[in-house]
Write a protein that holds these residues in place. Structure first.
Motif, PDB file in Angstrom:
ATOM      1  N   HIS A   1       0.873  -1.186   0.000  1.00 50.43           N
ATOM      2  CA  HIS A   1       0.000   0.000   0.000  1.00 50.43           C
ATOM      3  C   HIS A   1       0.902   1.224   0.000  1.00 50.43           C
ATOM      4  O   HIS A   1       1.979   1.208   0.590  1.00 50.43           O
ATOM      5  CB  HIS A   1      -0.887   0.001   1.250  1.00 50.43           C
ATOM      6  N   PRO A   2       0.487   2.318  -0.644  1.00 47.81           N
ATOM      7  CA  PRO A   2       1.336   3.510  -0.663  1.00 47.81           C
ATOM      8  C   PRO A   2       1.700   4.041   0.716  1.00 47.81           C
ATOM      9  O   PRO A   2       2.758   4.657   0.887  1.00 47.81           O
ATOM     10  CB  PRO A   2       0.483   4.528  -1.429  1.00 47.81           C
ATOM     11  N   TYR A   3       0.840   3.826   1.731  1.00 54.49           N
ATOM     12  CA  TYR A   3       1.093   4.368   3.065  1.00 54.49           C
ATOM     13  C   TYR A   3       1.438   3.296   4.095  1.00 54.49           C
ATOM     14  O   TYR A   3       1.492   3.600   5.292  1.00 54.49           O
ATOM     15  CB  TYR A   3      -0.130   5.154   3.561  1.00 54.49           C
ATOM     16  N   ASP A   4       1.664   2.070   3.659  1.00 53.53           N
ATOM     17  CA  ASP A   4       1.945   0.991   4.616  1.00 53.53           C
ATOM     18  C   ASP A   4       3.439   0.902   4.893  1.00 53.53           C
ATOM     19  O   ASP A   4       4.244   0.779   3.972  1.00 53.53           O
ATOM     20  CB  ASP A   4       1.452  -0.344   4.065  1.00 53.53           C
ATOM     21  N   ASP A   5       3.819   0.977   6.165  1.00 52.18           N
ATOM     22  CA  ASP A   5       5.213   0.772   6.550  1.00 52.18           C
ATOM     23  C   ASP A   5       5.329  -0.378   7.548  1.00 52.18           C
ATOM     24  O   ASP A   5       6.317  -0.489   8.274  1.00 52.18           O
ATOM     25  CB  ASP A   5       5.820   2.052   7.132  1.00 52.18           C
ATOM     26  N   GLU A   6       4.306  -1.250   7.577  1.00 54.14           N
ATOM     27  CA  GLU A   6       4.296  -2.361   8.526  1.00 54.14           C
ATOM     28  C   GLU A   6       4.176  -3.714   7.832  1.00 54.14           C
ATOM     29  O   GLU A   6       3.867  -4.723   8.475  1.00 54.14           O
ATOM     30  CB  GLU A   6       3.142  -2.187   9.521  1.00 54.14           C
ATOM     31  N   ALA A   7       4.387  -3.755   6.518  1.00 53.29           N
ATOM     32  CA  ALA A   7       4.328  -5.033   5.812  1.00 53.29           C
ATOM     33  C   ALA A   7       5.455  -5.940   6.296  1.00 53.29           C
ATOM     34  O   ALA A   7       6.532  -5.461   6.683  1.00 53.29           O
ATOM     35  CB  ALA A   7       4.456  -4.809   4.307  1.00 53.29           C
ATOM     36  N   PRO A   8       5.237  -7.276   6.290  1.00 53.52           N
ATOM     37  CA  PRO A   8       6.313  -8.186   6.695  1.00 53.52           C
ATOM     38  C   PRO A   8       7.559  -7.965   5.839  1.00 53.52           C
ATOM     39  O   PRO A   8       7.459  -7.841   4.611  1.00 53.52           O
ATOM     40  CB  PRO A   8       5.700  -9.567   6.437  1.00 53.52           C
ATOM     41  N   THR A   9       8.703  -7.876   6.474  1.00 50.65           N
ATOM     42  CA  THR A   9       9.945  -7.567   5.759  1.00 50.65           C
ATOM     43  C   THR A   9      10.178  -8.516   4.599  1.00 50.65           C
ATOM     44  O   THR A   9      10.571  -8.106   3.501  1.00 50.65           O
ATOM     45  CB  THR A   9      11.140  -7.633   6.730  1.00 50.65           C
ATOM     46  N   GLU A  10       9.917  -9.796   4.821  1.00 46.34           N
ATOM     47  CA  GLU A  10      10.160 -10.788   3.773  1.00 46.34           C
ATOM     48  C   GLU A  10       9.032 -10.852   2.750  1.00 46.34           C
ATOM     49  O   GLU A  10       9.171 -11.491   1.704  1.00 46.34           O
ATOM     50  CB  GLU A  10      10.382 -12.171   4.404  1.00 46.34           C
ATOM     51  N   PHE A  11       7.888 -10.186   3.047  1.00 45.33           N
ATOM     52  CA  PHE A  11       6.755 -10.172   2.127  1.00 45.33           C
ATOM     53  C   PHE A  11       6.204  -8.748   2.011  1.00 45.33           C
ATOM     54  O   PHE A  11       5.116  -8.438   2.498  1.00 45.33           O
ATOM     55  CB  PHE A  11       5.650 -11.123   2.610  1.00 45.33           C
ATOM     56  N   PRO A  12       6.943  -7.857   1.349  1.00 47.76           N
ATOM     57  CA  PRO A  12       6.515  -6.452   1.281  1.00 47.76           C
ATOM     58  C   PRO A  12       5.231  -6.246   0.475  1.00 47.76           C
ATOM     59  O   PRO A  12       4.662  -5.152   0.508  1.00 47.76           O
ATOM     60  CB  PRO A  12       7.707  -5.756   0.612  1.00 47.76           C
ATOM     61  N   GLU A  13       4.765  -7.276  -0.208  1.00 47.51           N
ATOM     62  CA  GLU A  13       3.527  -7.166  -0.987  1.00 47.51           C
ATOM     63  C   GLU A  13       2.271  -7.353  -0.133  1.00 47.51           C
ATOM     64  O   GLU A  13       1.155  -7.090  -0.598  1.00 47.51           O
ATOM     65  CB  GLU A  13       3.507  -8.219  -2.106  1.00 47.51           C
ATOM     66  N   ILE A  14       2.432  -7.803   1.096  1.00 46.44           N
ATOM     67  CA  ILE A  14       1.297  -8.173   1.942  1.00 46.44           C
ATOM     68  C   ILE A  14       0.839  -6.999   2.808  1.00 46.44           C
ATOM     69  O   ILE A  14       1.619  -6.430   3.573  1.00 46.44           O
ATOM     70  CB  ILE A  14       1.660  -9.369   2.847  1.00 46.44           C
ATOM     71  N   LEU A  15      -0.448  -6.646   2.689  1.00 45.63           N
ATOM     72  CA  LEU A  15      -1.059  -5.654   3.571  1.00 45.63           C
ATOM     73  C   LEU A  15      -1.925  -6.378   4.589  1.00 45.63           C
ATOM     74  O   LEU A  15      -2.838  -7.134   4.223  1.00 45.63           O
ATOM     75  CB  LEU A  15      -1.926  -4.682   2.773  1.00 45.63           C
ATOM     76  N   LYS A  16      -1.656  -6.159   5.852  1.00 44.70           N
ATOM     77  CA  LYS A  16      -2.465  -6.739   6.923  1.00 44.70           C
ATOM     78  C   LYS A  16      -3.675  -5.859   7.177  1.00 44.70           C
ATOM     79  O   LYS A  16      -3.548  -4.663   7.419  1.00 44.70           O
ATOM     80  CB  LYS A  16      -1.628  -6.867   8.199  1.00 44.70           C
ATOM     81  N   VAL A  17      -4.853  -6.454   7.122  1.00 40.86           N
ATOM     82  CA  VAL A  17      -6.107  -5.753   7.407  1.00 40.86           C
ATOM     83  C   VAL A  17      -6.641  -6.324   8.712  1.00 40.86           C
ATOM     84  O   VAL A  17      -7.185  -7.421   8.753  1.00 40.86           O
ATOM     85  CB  VAL A  17      -7.123  -5.954   6.270  1.00 40.86           C
ATOM     86  N   ASP A  18      -6.456  -5.587   9.796  1.00 46.37           N
ATOM     87  CA  ASP A  18      -6.787  -6.091  11.129  1.00 46.37           C
ATOM     88  C   ASP A  18      -7.542  -5.005  11.889  1.00 46.37           C
ATOM     89  O   ASP A  18      -7.017  -3.915  12.099  1.00 46.37           O
ATOM     90  CB  ASP A  18      -5.504  -6.480  11.878  1.00 46.37           C
ATOM     91  N   ASN A  19      -8.771  -5.317  12.304  1.00 47.13           N
ATOM     92  CA  ASN A  19      -9.578  -4.305  12.985  1.00 47.13           C
ATOM     93  C   ASN A  19      -8.952  -3.831  14.289  1.00 47.13           C
ATOM     94  O   ASN A  19      -9.216  -2.725  14.755  1.00 47.13           O
ATOM     95  CB  ASN A  19     -10.986  -4.847  13.242  1.00 47.13           C
ATOM     96  N   ARG A  20      -8.061  -4.638  14.886  1.00 45.99           N
ATOM     97  CA  ARG A  20      -7.431  -4.249  16.144  1.00 45.99           C
ATOM     98  C   ARG A  20      -6.357  -3.187  15.952  1.00 45.99           C
ATOM     99  O   ARG A  20      -5.901  -2.561  16.919  1.00 45.99           O
ATOM    100  CB  ARG A  20      -6.840  -5.489  16.828  1.00 45.99           C
ATOM    101  N   ASP A  21      -5.932  -2.954  14.705  1.00 43.16           N
ATOM    102  CA  ASP A  21      -4.895  -1.959  14.420  1.00 43.16           C
ATOM    103  C   ASP A  21      -5.449  -0.576  14.115  1.00 43.16           C
ATOM    104  O   ASP A  21      -4.736   0.422  14.216  1.00 43.16           O
ATOM    105  CB  ASP A  21      -4.058  -2.400  13.208  1.00 43.16           C
ATOM    106  N   TYR A  22      -6.708  -0.503  13.738  1.00 40.13           N
ATOM    107  CA  TYR A  22      -7.199   0.738  13.153  1.00 40.13           C
ATOM    108  C   TYR A  22      -7.370   1.872  14.149  1.00 40.13           C
ATOM    109  O   TYR A  22      -7.201   3.041  13.794  1.00 40.13           O
ATOM    110  CB  TYR A  22      -8.488   0.481  12.377  1.00 40.13           C
ATOM    111  N   GLU A  23      -7.697   1.572  15.382  1.00 42.64           N
ATOM    112  CA  GLU A  23      -7.822   2.660  16.348  1.00 42.64           C
ATOM    113  C   GLU A  23      -6.471   3.350  16.548  1.00 42.64           C
ATOM    114  O   GLU A  23      -6.382   4.577  16.661  1.00 42.64           O
ATOM    115  CB  GLU A  23      -8.368   2.133  17.677  1.00 42.64           C
TER     116      GLU A  23
END
Length: 310
Positions: free
Chosen positions: A78-100
């Motif tokens: 994602h253009p604003y994602d800096d938390e993707a797994p280092t070994e899998f930079p293509e993966i965006l985690k969508v987790d409701n516990r992170d959004y707050e």
């Protein structure tokens, strides 16, 4: 049950699940590499049904990325994602516990409004792949709508108007859900992504005319006053969200949805925002083309670069 005709036989079966959009796919194990015939059949099915659903696919990040490559070049998460797994930079985690933490508000997703992924980019993703890892026992469904059907449903006089309109897209659209002083808001303010797209784009594969506006990103009609723009957008958003054009999907662990991001918008759940439940999905996206309008004019970037895959 429907079999998408192909030049050679595959074991894939497509089961349409709604009148205008969506099919469940059977006869495939995504842990294994797809054959050329399977890949072609899925792409053809995707363009026909707009969104494909898979059940009981227990794949990992690497397998999701490998599967995604059947549809094109996989982008960074994602253009604003800096938390993707280092070994899998293509993966965006969508987790409701992170959004707050990220948005400054309690939410199950980036937006609880209809949206097409990242249309603030001049080349929004062509395809999105979303895999469920943890799903709540109730709630958390996602809905999709067919934007080609939404265009076709317009009266001819309105089609003539919108065929020539352009719209500005930015994160949050007219009413961003995230707070401006949140972590996410700071990223958006520091490196804004804003693009001007045709209100009606022509699908580069099917040739369909797509009503390319949605509340999550579209903020104004170019050349109109705010009041005029809002009136037009309200009318078009009502058409985009018409229930008859939609399909709804219940997530279970191992469920996967693949959608044509050029021809659909989707609605993230708002029914679990107040619940103490976990919902974790993993997203990949495919590099998109620059939209082109009915008049042949391409989209233009107001701020930000193209999002390129590999």
């Amino acid at each position: 049950m429907t079999t998408i005709e192909n030049t050679t036989r595959t074991d894939l079966q497509f089961f349409p699940v709604a009148g205008y959009i969506g099919a469940e796919v059977d006869g495939i194990d995504l842990r294994d590499p797809l054959t050329e015939d399977q890949s072609k059949a899925l792409i053809k099915g995707l363009h026909h049904y707009k969104v494909l659903f898979f059940r009981d696919q227990q794949i990992d990040h690497a397998q999701q990325i490998a599967f995604s490559r059947n549809f094109g070049r996989v982008t960074a998460s994602h253009p604003y994602d800096d938390e993707a797994p280092t070994e899998f930079p293509e993966i965006l985690k969508v987790d409701n516990r992170d959004y707050e933490r990220k948005f400054g508000v309690k939410a199950a997703s980036y937006t609880n409004e209809w949206h097409t992924d990242v249309t603030a980019l001049v080349n929004p993703p062509a395809v999105t792949i979303l895999r469920a890892d943890v799903a709540p026992v109730r709630g958390g469904d996602t809905s999709w709508t067919n934007l080609a059907a939404a265009y076709e449903g317009l009266p001819e006089s309105l089609k003539e108007l919108v065929d020539g309109l352009r719209a500005e897209h930015s994160f949050g659209g007219r009413h961003p859900i995230f707070k401006s002083d949140s972590t996410y808001g700071a990223k958006v303010n520091k490196a804004p992504l804003i693009s001007e797209h045709p209100v009606v784009r022509v699908h580069p594969v099917t040739g369909e005319r797509i009503l390319f506006v949605q509340p999550g990103f579209t903020n104004r009609i170019v050349g109109y006053s705010r009041r005029q723009s809002d009136a037009i957008l309200d009318l078009l958003f009502d058409e985009v969200s018409k229930a008859s054009y939609t399909v709804r999907f219940r997530w279970l662990p191992g469920s996967i949805a693949v959608w044509d991001n050029r021809a659909t918008a989707h609605l993230a759940p708002g029914d679990i925002n107040h619940l103490d439940v976990a919902r974790t999905l993993y997203r990949t996206t495919i590099e998109g083309d620059i939209p082109v309008g009915v008049d042949g004019r391409p989209s233009v970037s107001i701020s930000g670069e193209q999002f390129i895959g590999s």
